[in-house]
Structure formats: C-alpha cells, structure tokens
Design an enzyme around this catalytic site. Structure first.
Site, short mmCIF file in Angstrom:
data_model
loop_
_atom_site.label_atom_id
_atom_site.label_comp_id
_atom_site.label_asym_id
_atom_site.label_seq_id
_atom_site.Cartn_x
_atom_site.Cartn_y
_atom_site.Cartn_z
N ARG A 180 18.36 -2.48 -1.34
CA ARG A 180 17.26 -2.59 -2.31
C ARG A 180 17.79 -2.57 -3.74
O ARG A 180 17.32 -3.31 -4.61
CB ARG A 180 16.25 -1.48 -2.10
CG ARG A 180 15.07 -1.53 -3.09
CD ARG A 180 13.88 -0.72 -2.63
NE ARG A 180 13.16 -1.39 -1.56
CZ ARG A 180 13.16 -0.97 -0.29
NH1 ARG A 180 13.83 0.11 0.06
NH2 ARG A 180 12.50 -1.62 0.64
N ASP A 234 10.37 -7.42 1.75
CA ASP A 234 10.48 -7.19 3.18
C ASP A 234 11.92 -6.79 3.43
O ASP A 234 12.85 -7.35 2.82
CB ASP A 234 10.10 -8.43 3.99
CG ASP A 234 9.70 -8.08 5.41
OD1 ASP A 234 8.91 -7.12 5.58
OD2 ASP A 234 10.17 -8.74 6.36
N LYS A 242 23.80 6.74 -2.40
CA LYS A 242 23.22 5.72 -1.53
C LYS A 242 22.49 4.65 -2.34
O LYS A 242 22.66 3.45 -2.12
CB LYS A 242 22.24 6.36 -0.53
CG LYS A 242 21.51 5.32 0.32
CD LYS A 242 20.19 5.83 0.87
CE LYS A 242 19.36 4.67 1.37
NZ LYS A 242 18.05 5.08 1.88
N GLY A 287 14.15 6.31 7.58
CA GLY A 287 14.33 5.18 8.49
C GLY A 287 15.57 5.33 9.36
O GLY A 287 15.81 6.37 9.98
N HIS A 312 0.84 -1.20 0.00
CA HIS A 312 0.00 0.00 0.00
C HIS A 312 0.88 1.25 0.00
O HIS A 312 0.36 2.37 0.09
CB HIS A 312 -0.91 0.02 1.23
CG HIS A 312 -2.05 -0.96 1.15
ND1 HIS A 312 -3.20 -0.71 0.44
CD2 HIS A 312 -2.20 -2.20 1.68
CE1 HIS A 312 -4.02 -1.75 0.55
NE2 HIS A 312 -3.44 -2.66 1.29
N ASN A 313 2.20 1.06 -0.08
CA ASN A 313 3.15 2.17 -0.06
C ASN A 313 3.24 2.78 -1.45
O ASN A 313 3.76 2.15 -2.38
CB ASN A 313 4.52 1.65 0.41
CG ASN A 313 5.56 2.75 0.54
OD1 ASN A 313 5.70 3.57 -0.35
ND2 ASN A 313 6.28 2.73 1.64
N ALA A 314 2.74 4.01 -1.61
CA ALA A 314 2.68 4.63 -2.93
C ALA A 314 4.06 4.84 -3.53
O ALA A 314 4.26 4.66 -4.73
CB ALA A 314 1.95 5.97 -2.83
#
Length: 202
Positions: A189, A74, A183, A161, A14-16
C-alpha cells in the site's frame, strides 16, 4: 499522468480506517474527502478477476452515483505455489458466519500448500491497486507490491490479515513481527500511495 486538482474526492469504501488514512494523505492539499457512507452508497459487487478490475468497479460506481472524483483500492495476497490464490479472494478466505477470521484463512493457505506437495520456500507477494477516476471517465492506476514468502507457523501479533505468515524479502521476520513504521515503509500500500502522491502534486 493527469494531475488531481479538484477539491473533493470520494474514497469508495465503508472502511473507517482506510478512509481516515486517505483523509490524512489529502489534508495538506485542502481536499475534502468523503466515503461511501457519507453518500449512502452500497458496496458494489466485485465481479472481476483482477485487483485493478475490482478497484475500477468501486471507483466507477462512486463517480456515477455522486459526480465527484473517486478513489478505490483492491488488495490481497498472491501465493505463487497456489497459482496466485487467494488473490482477489483474499478477504473471502477469511469469511465466516460471524465475520472475518484470518487465522482460518492462514490455516487454509498452509493446508493447500501442504496438499500441493511443492517444497518451500513458497514465494508470495502482497498487491495493492489504486484506481483514481474522474467524472469525465479518465482514470489513473497505481500499483504497489511487497515481495516475499509464506512461512509457517504463524509468527507475530502485530499487523492484520495475513501478516503473521508473510516474510518480506531481505528480512527474517514476518510483517506481524515488525514495528508498524518498518512495515508501512515497505508495504504494497505504501508503494501504491507513493505513486498516487505524484498525481496529487506532492
């Protein structure tokens, strides 16, 4: 490794921001990307004790509900002197009654490292696991890691974060002090997505 040749994909989030990131990645391949919100899907409870386990829960739930291949991720921070915590609870440590506050989470990391009595440097790594799941049950897993150490006090105002307390190997600044492009070129990721690209035929 199975190549992804389908024309539709659900990114189980649900993270746009995350959804747009994957839309951009898949746009050159002509893949239609939707998210959980487009299908009215709830967030499944993440009950596993590993990143791959929780990513599988999200991907499998989206496939079962839509019949469309799904991608889920995740990710989190593992601090070795805290026996791998916060790990899969990385976001949970930031939860408050009014949303997430990562300053509180970083202060907890520092407090628990102090209580451990273990000397610096405090080795740590960011982890990202992507699970790509097809309706026939086939799955591919892609993992990326950024190795480094936890530093204190918090440094830098960029990123998000736990970036202000994470200094990657080979650098004397934190992720939050780095230019975003620097970064992103070395992040956990980015490494996982690079492996995903091979599955996508890029």
């Amino acid at each position: 490794m199975r190549r992804f040749t389908e024309k539709s994909l659900v990114v189980a989030t649900h993270n746009a921001g995350k959804l747009e990131e994957f839309r951009a990645l898949l746009a050159p391949l002509g893949v239609t990307v939707t998210g959980n919100g487009d299908h009215g899907l709830p967030e499944p409870e993440e009950t596993e004790h590993s990143f791959v386990g929780n990513a599988r829960i999200k991907a499998r739930a989206a496939v079962a509900a839509t019949g469309i291949p799904a991608l889920a991720d995740d990710s989190g921070l593992e601090v070795f002197d805290l026996d791998g915590r916060p790990g899969v609870h990385t976001a949970d440590w930031a939860e408050t009654g009014n949303g997430r506050d990562f300053d509180i989470a970083m202060e907890r990391v520092h407090r628990e490292l102090e209580a451990s009595g273990r000397p610096a440097p405090h080795r740590a790594r960011f982890c990202c696991t992507l699970v790509l799941c097809w309706p026939d049950g086939h799955e591919e897993v892609f993992e990326g890691f950024a190795e480094g150490q936890v530093v204190w006090p918090m440094r830098g105002a960029r990123g998000h974060g736990y970036d202000p307390i994470f200094m990657p190997d080979g650098h004397d600044i934190t992720f939050a002090e780095m230019d975003a492009s620097a970064k992103n070129a070395m992040s956990h990721r980015a490494q996982a997505v690079e492996k995903l690209r091979a599955c996508l035929g890029e």
